[in-house]
Each structure stands twice: as C-alpha cells, then as structure tokens.
Design an enzyme around this catalytic site. Structure first.
Site, mmCIF file in Angstrom:
data_model
loop_
_atom_site.group_PDB
_atom_site.id
_atom_site.type_symbol
_atom_site.label_atom_id
_atom_site.label_comp_id
_atom_site.label_asym_id
_atom_site.label_seq_id
_atom_site.Cartn_x
_atom_site.Cartn_y
_atom_site.Cartn_z
ATOM 1 N N ASP A 26 -12.961 -34.307 -16.603
ATOM 2 C CA ASP A 26 -12.930 -33.062 -17.398
ATOM 3 C C ASP A 26 -12.661 -31.823 -16.548
ATOM 4 O O ASP A 26 -11.787 -31.028 -16.861
ATOM 5 C CB ASP A 26 -14.168 -32.915 -18.310
ATOM 6 C CG ASP A 26 -15.517 -32.843 -17.607
ATOM 7 O OD1 ASP A 26 -15.587 -33.063 -16.376
ATOM 8 O OD2 ASP A 26 -16.515 -32.561 -18.304
ATOM 9 N N SER A 125 -26.652 -36.614 -21.757
ATOM 10 C CA SER A 125 -26.414 -35.218 -22.047
ATOM 11 C C SER A 125 -27.440 -34.537 -22.944
ATOM 12 O O SER A 125 -27.109 -33.899 -23.945
ATOM 13 C CB SER A 125 -25.022 -35.046 -22.646
ATOM 14 O OG SER A 125 -24.439 -33.973 -22.016
ATOM 15 N N GLU A 159 -24.431 -23.584 -18.999
ATOM 16 C CA GLU A 159 -24.756 -24.636 -18.029
ATOM 17 C C GLU A 159 -24.254 -24.269 -16.630
ATOM 18 O O GLU A 159 -24.952 -24.437 -15.643
ATOM 19 C CB GLU A 159 -24.128 -25.957 -18.497
ATOM 20 C CG GLU A 159 -24.477 -27.116 -17.608
ATOM 21 C CD GLU A 159 -24.772 -28.391 -18.374
ATOM 22 O OE1 GLU A 159 -24.759 -28.377 -19.621
ATOM 23 O OE2 GLU A 159 -24.998 -29.403 -17.719
ATOM 24 N N ASP A 171 -19.200 -32.739 -22.370
ATOM 25 C CA ASP A 171 -20.434 -33.021 -23.107
ATOM 26 C C ASP A 171 -20.599 -32.081 -24.294
ATOM 27 O O ASP A 171 -21.007 -32.493 -25.382
ATOM 28 C CB ASP A 171 -21.653 -32.873 -22.180
ATOM 29 C CG ASP A 171 -21.534 -33.750 -20.944
ATOM 30 O OD1 ASP A 171 -20.698 -34.675 -20.953
ATOM 31 O OD2 ASP A 171 -22.264 -33.498 -19.974
ATOM 32 N N TYR A 223 -22.764 -34.183 -7.463
ATOM 33 C CA TYR A 223 -21.797 -33.784 -8.490
ATOM 34 C C TYR A 223 -20.895 -32.663 -7.962
ATOM 35 O O TYR A 223 -19.672 -32.731 -8.046
ATOM 36 C CB TYR A 223 -22.531 -33.338 -9.761
ATOM 37 C CG TYR A 223 -21.611 -33.057 -10.927
ATOM 38 C CD1 TYR A 223 -21.363 -34.025 -11.895
ATOM 39 C CD2 TYR A 223 -20.973 -31.827 -11.050
ATOM 40 C CE1 TYR A 223 -20.502 -33.766 -12.960
ATOM 41 C CE2 TYR A 223 -20.124 -31.566 -12.100
ATOM 42 C CZ TYR A 223 -19.899 -32.526 -13.058
ATOM 43 O OH TYR A 223 -19.044 -32.267 -14.107
#
Ligand code: GLA
Length: 381
Positions: A26, A125, A159, A171, A223
């Site tokens: 993504d 999520s 986020e 998500d 991440y």
C-alpha cells in the site's frame, strides 16, 4: 456555515480487516485485496455543548479529554503524552478538522464511548476499526458530508501523524468500504476501489485466522525500517514508487542494489503481480484457484521481506500440511496472525494441526477462529 446534523447521538461502528493478499504494497502505491471482518469497534457518541471531546473505552478505565480547539497544538508535539488508544479517536477528530478546514470553535463537543471485539495486536487492524468508528460518528454528528474514502484518509492521517505509525491506507479503506462476501481491490496510487466477490461460502470454504498471540506494534521498529528500504529502493531505481517497477526491472535492481534492499524490492514487485493474479483467479475460477498465490505471498514475506516469525511460519506450514487450500501471514508482520483458506470439513483438522505444531515447538497455544467477509463502517443506531 456548518449544516445541522440529523441527530445529536447514536451508535456507529467499523470493522477490523484481514488482508487476503497484497502486503506492504500500500505505501508503495501498489495493489491490495483486504476484506472487512465481522469483529467491530463501536462508538456510542453524543454531542455536548462545551467544545470538549471526551473518549472512554471498555479497555481503559481512565477517560481522556481535550478541548477541540487545543487538538492542533496537542498533536503538533510527537510527545503529546496521550495514551495510544485515545490518540486514535482524538487524532481522527484533529485530522477531520485539518482536512475540512472547519474552525473548531464552530463545532459542538462530543462524548465517545468505545467498545470492541476486534482482537488487538493480532494483525486484524483494531486501529482502523477505532478510526473508522470515530470518523463515521464525526461525519454524521458534525455533518461533514465526507465520502467513505475521505474518511479513510482522515483515519490514516490520525494513525501516521497523531499516533506516529507510518502505515499506508489499506486498513482504513478496507474498514470503511467492506461488503459482505467480498474483498476490496484497491489501487493505492489512484485510490480506485472495486468490490471483488469472494464466494467462500458457495465454494464450501472458510477463512481461518490463526492468531499467534505474538503482539506487534507498527509505531516502532521493523515496519518503519521496511518502509525506508522500499523508499531507498525506489529512489535508487529512479522511480517515484516501487509500484512503477515491473518484473523486467528486477535484473537491473539486483545489479544496482545491495542484497537486502533488492529482496525488499523484489517482494513488493512480485506481490503486486500476485494481487492482480488473485483478482483474476477469483473472477475467472473462484476461490479454490488462489491457494498457490497465498502460499507464494507468504514465502516472499518470509524470505525476501523478512517480516514473518517462526510462529507464523509454523501456522502456515501446519495449515498447508493439514490440507488448507492456501495460507499466509496477514497484516504488517513481526507477529499477529496467519490466515488459511480451508474446506469446511477440514476446519477441525487444520485447527488441530496448528495447535499441535505450536505445542511441539513450545509456543503458547494459538487462538484460532473463522472470519467472514463483512460490511464496512456505518451507523448502527
Ligand atoms: C499494516 C498497515 C497497512 C499495511 C500492512 C501491510 O496493517 O497498517 O497500511 O502496510 O501493515 O500490508
């Protein structure tokens, strides 16, 4: 002028998601194919007259509140000190103000009480679920008139900038736009979406989640490192995003990049093809035809992107050995859950196989349950 909302209170909810395929693509402007699940976060919301937003939740006894007017200065500081769960809804309110340009002083305050049955830290999520429930409630109670896609973007801003997790938009889109028995095919560059029928039920299949119980957080560690490697790979290859590379570019990438960066790039490039192939296989042949793609995706995450864990590999291997059509880890990795596509009559065997494999290796027992592709965010009452 802010339009008058239809009501002063209500209940809104948004689901968690499982990603069928398309991992870490993504934020590389590629393709993903997630679906919303039946586990949801609910926000009981009502307007208040004092410009304060106050959030409570069943998972933390301490309420958190802030003046709407103070949100910008609060979230200007990365060390804002707001507990992480509360930074999601307050961050959504802040991001909604920023996106719409509405003066906070024109808006009423809000009470938001959350409850959720989305497993936390399982890669399903829970964060997009709390963001989606909040965004949906604000959209109605503040009469913002925003589309589901715009609400998804507000969730991602919260986020990224309020919680500090450098995630993509998969998500939030999955949670906002989910539909029963379907996945959301999303082009993360154009944000074009298409609902793809899954037909698991009709094909006699179930989607099992094998939650390893190993918690992960995307606000720290691996991440962000993966994201940085991808950005380095794209810059070195002279493209805006890894989305722009094809399989034909891989030999040049291998010659140019260090081994680790090359393998990160190869995962993204091949994963984008696997998403497109999965969409095609679902359309042309149905869900029995996607097993090999799921398995190849897992291998790529394990070997090239290196975001799997021994527990996730054990779950996938055990599921496949017990006859699953396909299996892969789902979500950001470094813990969380695997998914396995399993014939109805093998659900027990796959569950037993994964449970025994965990016990043999001395891992804590996994939590295994089915998920059903379900509707997205909305108003419930
Ligand atoms: C997390 C992020 C998503 C996506 C996945 C990996 O779930 O929130 O944006 O990057 O990891 O595919």
């Amino acid at each position: 002028m802010i339009p008058t909302p239809a009501s002063d209170s209500g209940v809104w909810s948004a689901p968690g998601r499982a990603n069928l395929i398309g991992e870490h693509t993504d934020y590389n402007e590629g393709f993903v194919l997630p679906f919303a699940i039946e586990y949801r976060t609910r926000a009981k919301a009502s307007r208040r007259d004092d410009g304060i937003i106050r959030v409570t939740s069943t998972f933390d006894p301490t309420p958190v509140e802030a003046a709407l007017d103070d949100l910008p200065s609060l979230f200007d500081h990365p060390d804002h000190g707001i507990p992480e769960w509360a930074a999601y809804p307050l961050g959504v309110a802040w991001a909604a103000l920023r996106a719409t340009g509405i003066d906070a002083r024109e808006l009423p305050g809000l009470d938001l009480a959350f409850s959720s049955d989305v497993p936390i830290g399982a890669g399903l999520s829970s964060s997009a679920a709390i963001e989606g429930a909040t965004a949906s409630a604000l959209n109605d109670l503040w009469a913002l008139g925003l589309s589901p896609l715009e609400l998804a973007k507000i969730g991602r801003t919260a986020e990224n900038d309020a919680v500090g997790a450098p995630t993509g938009i998969m998500d939030q889109v999955a949670s906002m736009l989910g539909r029963a028995d379907a996945a959301t095919f999303l082009d993360c560059r154009t944000l074009a979406t298409e609902s793809i029928d899954l037909g698991f039920d009709a094909a006699g299949l179930r989607l099992l989640v094998i939650d390893t119980g190993v918690k992960h957080s995307h606000a720290t560690g691996g991440y962000g490192e993966r994201r940085a490697s991808c950005e380095l790979g794209a810059a070195s290859m002279g493209v805006p995003a890894l989305r722009d590379l094809t399989l034909d570019d891989l030999p040049r990438a291998q010659a140019l990049l260090d081994d680790v960066t090359f393998r990160r790039v190869r995962h993204i490039v091949t994963e984008n093809y696997r998403v497109l192939d999965t969409v095609r296989a679902l359309r042309e042949s149905g869900p029995h035809a996607i097993g090999d793609l799921l398995v190849a995706s897992h291998a790529s995450m394990r070997d090239d992107f290196e975001i799997s864990t021994p527990e996730l590999d054990t779950a996938v291997d055990a599921a496949l050995a017990a006859g699953a059509v396909g299996a892969r880890m789902t979500g950001g990795g470094f813990g969380g859950a695997a998914i396995a596509l399993v014939a109805d009559d093998l659900v027990g065997a796959v569950t037993d196989a994964a449970t025994s494999a965990f016990a043999e290796r001395g891992y804590a027992a996994p939590h295994i349950f089915t998920v059903t592709p379900s509707r997205g965010a909305g108003r419930d009452a």
